[in-house]
Each structure stands twice: as structure tokens, then as C-alpha cells.
Design an enzyme around this catalytic site. Structure first.
Site, short mmCIF file in Angstrom:
data_model
loop_
_atom_site.label_atom_id
_atom_site.label_comp_id
_atom_site.label_asym_id
_atom_site.label_seq_id
_atom_site.Cartn_x
_atom_site.Cartn_y
_atom_site.Cartn_z
N ASP A 15 0.88 -1.16 0.00
CA ASP A 15 0.00 0.00 0.00
C ASP A 15 0.93 1.23 0.00
OD1 ASP A 15 -2.47 1.49 0.54
OD2 ASP A 15 -1.60 1.81 2.52
N LEU A 16 0.42 2.40 -0.37
CA LEU A 16 1.29 3.58 -0.45
C LEU A 16 1.16 4.47 0.80
CD1 LEU A 16 3.24 5.34 -2.17
CD2 LEU A 16 1.23 6.40 -3.16
N THR A 23 1.13 10.43 3.33
CA THR A 23 0.39 11.44 2.57
C THR A 23 -0.95 11.76 3.25
OG1 THR A 23 -0.04 9.57 1.11
CG2 THR A 23 1.36 11.30 0.25
N LYS A 51 -8.73 6.97 5.60
CA LYS A 51 -7.48 6.31 5.16
C LYS A 51 -7.79 5.05 4.35
CE LYS A 51 -4.42 8.16 8.66
NZ LYS A 51 -3.52 7.91 9.78
N SER A 120 -2.40 0.39 -4.33
CA SER A 120 -2.89 1.60 -3.65
C SER A 120 -4.22 2.08 -4.24
CB SER A 120 -1.84 2.70 -3.79
OG SER A 120 -2.37 3.96 -3.47
N ALA A 121 -5.03 2.73 -3.41
CA ALA A 121 -6.29 3.31 -3.89
C ALA A 121 -6.05 4.63 -4.60
CB ALA A 121 -7.22 3.54 -2.70
N LYS A 151 -10.74 -1.30 -1.82
CA LYS A 151 -10.55 -2.16 -0.67
C LYS A 151 -11.76 -1.93 0.26
CE LYS A 151 -5.63 -1.05 -1.01
NZ LYS A 151 -4.54 -0.22 -0.50
N GLU A 175 0.10 -3.34 4.64
CA GLU A 175 -1.06 -2.43 4.69
C GLU A 175 -1.20 -1.72 6.03
OE1 GLU A 175 -3.73 -0.87 3.87
OE2 GLU A 175 -4.04 -1.45 1.83
N ASP A 176 -1.67 -0.47 5.98
CA ASP A 176 -1.95 0.25 7.24
C ASP A 176 -3.44 0.38 7.52
OD1 ASP A 176 -2.35 2.19 5.15
OD2 ASP A 176 -2.35 3.73 6.70
P1 B16 Z 1 -6.32 9.94 -4.44
P2 B16 Z 1 -3.57 4.22 -0.12
C1 B16 Z 1 -5.39 6.18 -0.32
O1 B16 Z 1 -4.05 5.74 -0.46
C2 B16 Z 1 -5.48 7.17 0.84
O2 B16 Z 1 -5.19 6.50 2.07
C3 B16 Z 1 -6.86 7.75 0.91
O3 B16 Z 1 -6.96 8.69 1.96
C4 B16 Z 1 -7.20 8.43 -0.44
O4 B16 Z 1 -8.51 8.96 -0.43
C5 B16 Z 1 -7.05 7.38 -1.55
O5 B16 Z 1 -5.73 6.84 -1.54
C6 B16 Z 1 -7.32 7.98 -2.93
O6 B16 Z 1 -6.31 8.93 -3.20
O7 B16 Z 1 -7.32 11.01 -4.14
O8 B16 Z 1 -4.89 10.43 -4.51
O9 B16 Z 1 -6.70 9.14 -5.67
O10 B16 Z 1 -3.54 4.12 1.38
O11 B16 Z 1 -4.53 3.25 -0.76
O12 B16 Z 1 -2.20 4.17 -0.73
MG MG Z 2 -2.82 3.17 3.31
#
Ligand code: B16
Ligand code: MG
Length: 222
Positions: A15-16, A23, A51, A120-121, A151, A175-176
Site C-alpha cells: 500500500d502507499l 500522505t 485512510k 494503492s487506492a 478495498k 497495509e496500514d
Molecule cells: P487519491 P492508499 C489512499 O491511499 C489514501 O489513504 C486515501 O486517503 C485516499 O482517499 C485514496 O488513496 C485515494 O487517493 O485522491 O490520490 O486518488 O492508502 O490506498 O495508498
Molecule cells: Mg494506506
């Protein structure tokens, strides 16, 4: 960014936000600015619930907290606005923002011949990895631009393992978020939770950051 000709026996899926780089603090500032625009406020505790959640779902959650209903045009407008502010904030990211041990751990895994994928999302994953100088470490990137389900759906990790050419049984997720650990379980993958035991209790191993785990200990899960 996937290369279908590669095939690794074992894969690590990262995960990022919260695992490689923090971030979340920038997401919080940008979402709060956006929420304030429409007369809603929320605190850091509520931010925990955002998150790992996609951009659209985050906005809908914030609107719900403020008792507002948004039409599709407003959803598109506010998602865009929040992202513009978020992009301005991540301009300041440098390699100094890498979370403890993340770069050393991923470099060691790569040197051990393990496939490295991002799961990552975020739709901003590539510019973020570029800014912190870690993009070239990844054999595959699966992010918010490549998945249709967020997720805890396992899509992001199943696609990551597929891109690495390795089975779910030979993949480990880092993952966090609770949703991410649940996604790993549904994908039949082992998981290493980055955070605290009270939140991530269903992970196979829990550490506070990647400086606290070795490649050997992680691989002992397989
Ligand atoms: P974006 P991860 C997620 O990252 C964030 O934890 C979450 O807060 C954010 O809304 C999501 O990415 C989408 O991000 O707006 O940059 O597309 O934890 O999955 O790496
Ligand atoms: Mg995360």
C-alpha cells in the site's frame, strides 16, 4: 505500469499512504479545506476513517458527516477541487518523507529476487513515488486508475499478484488500513499490518513501520 512477461515466485504488495509515505496529512488538509467550502468541518479522528478509502467514497463520507446530499455535478466538482489542492501540497514531498525503513526494506526484497508491486487506492501514486525517488523499485503498479472496486475488495491485490506472475499464496500484503488487511484475507494472501495491534488485529504480523521487520521474518509467513 505492468509487464506481463515477468514472473516472480514470491511477491510483496505494498500500500502507499501509511506504508511507504505519510500522505494522509495532506489528504486531511485538502479534504478539510474542501469541506469548509461547503460549510462542513471534521477532525483528525474522523480523518482516520478516510485512510485507504477512495476519493469519491471519502467525499460522500464527509458530506454525510455534514448532513449534505450532493448531486453528480457537485461530486465531480468537489473531487476535482480537493485533488487540485492535494496536488499542490504533495509538490513539497521529497525522499525525506519516506516512512522509516520503507526504502531499505523494499530494496532488500528486490535484491532477494522478490517481485515488488504497489497496491494503492490513490490515483496520484505514480507522481508521489517519483517525488520520493522510489518509482523505479516497482515491478508493477496497481493503483486507483486500474481498479473498479475499492478495498476491502481484493481486486487491487489480485491484479498486483497477476502482474508479478505469482500466486496469491506466494504473495504478502503490507497495509496500514483495516480495509486493506481484509482485502488481503479475501485474496487468500498473508498480510503484515503497519500500525497498531488494536486497529490491525487480523493481520498475520503487526509492526509499527518497515524498519521493524526483516525479509526472512516476512517470508516465514509463506
Ligand atoms: P487519491 P492508499 C489512499 O491511499 C489514501 O489513504 C486515501 O486517503 C485516499 O482517499 C485514496 O488513496 C485515494 O487517493 O485522491 O490520490 O486518488 O492508502 O490506498 O495508498
Ligand atoms: Mg494506506
Amino acid at each position: 505500469m505492468t509487464n506481463h512477461t515477468q514472473s516472480f515466485e514470491q511477491g510483496f504488495l505494498f500500500d502507499l499512504d501509511g506504508v511507504i509515505v505519510d500522505t494522509a496529512k495532506f489528504h486531511f488538509v485538502a479534504w478539510r479545506r474542501m469541506a469548509n467550502e461547503i460549510g462542513i468541518d471534521f477532525n483528525e479522528e474522523q480523518n482516520e476513517q478516510l485512510k485507504g478509502v477512495s476519493r469519491r467514497e471519502s467525499l460522500l463520507k464527509i458530506a454525510e458527516w455534514g448532513g449534505k446530499s450532493l448531486d453528480e455535478d457537485e461530486i465531480a466538482k468537489y473531487m476535482h477541487l480537493k485533488n487540485e489542492w492535494y496536488l499542490e501540497l504533495i509538490e513539497t514531498l521529497t525522499p525525506a518523507d519516506i516512512l522509516p525503513g520503507a526504502d531499505l526494506f523494499i530494496k532488500a526484497a528486490k535484491a532477494a529476487g522478490i517481485g515488488i508491486a504497489l497496491g494503492s487506492a490513490s490515483k496520484n501514486a505514480v507522481p508521489i513515488l517519483e517525488r520520493i525517488g522510489m518509482l523505479s523499485l516497482f515491478d508493477a503498479i496497481v493503483d486507483g486508475n486500474h481498479v473498479s472496486k475499492s478495498k476491502p475488495d481484493p481486486e487491487v491485490f489480485l491484479k498486483g499478484a497477476e502482474a508479478l506472475g505469482c500466486s496469491a499464496q506466494q504473495s504478502i500484503v503490507f497495509e496500514d488500513s483495516v480495509a486493506g488487511i481484509e482485502a488481503a484475507k479475501t485474496a487468500s494472501m498473508k498480510s503484515i499490518g503497519i500500525g497498531t495491534e488494536d486497529v490491525l488485529k487480523s493481520a498475520d504480523i503487526i509492526v509499527s513501520d518497515l524498519s521493524e521487520i526483516t525479509i526472512t521474518k516476512a517470508l516465514s509467513l509463506l
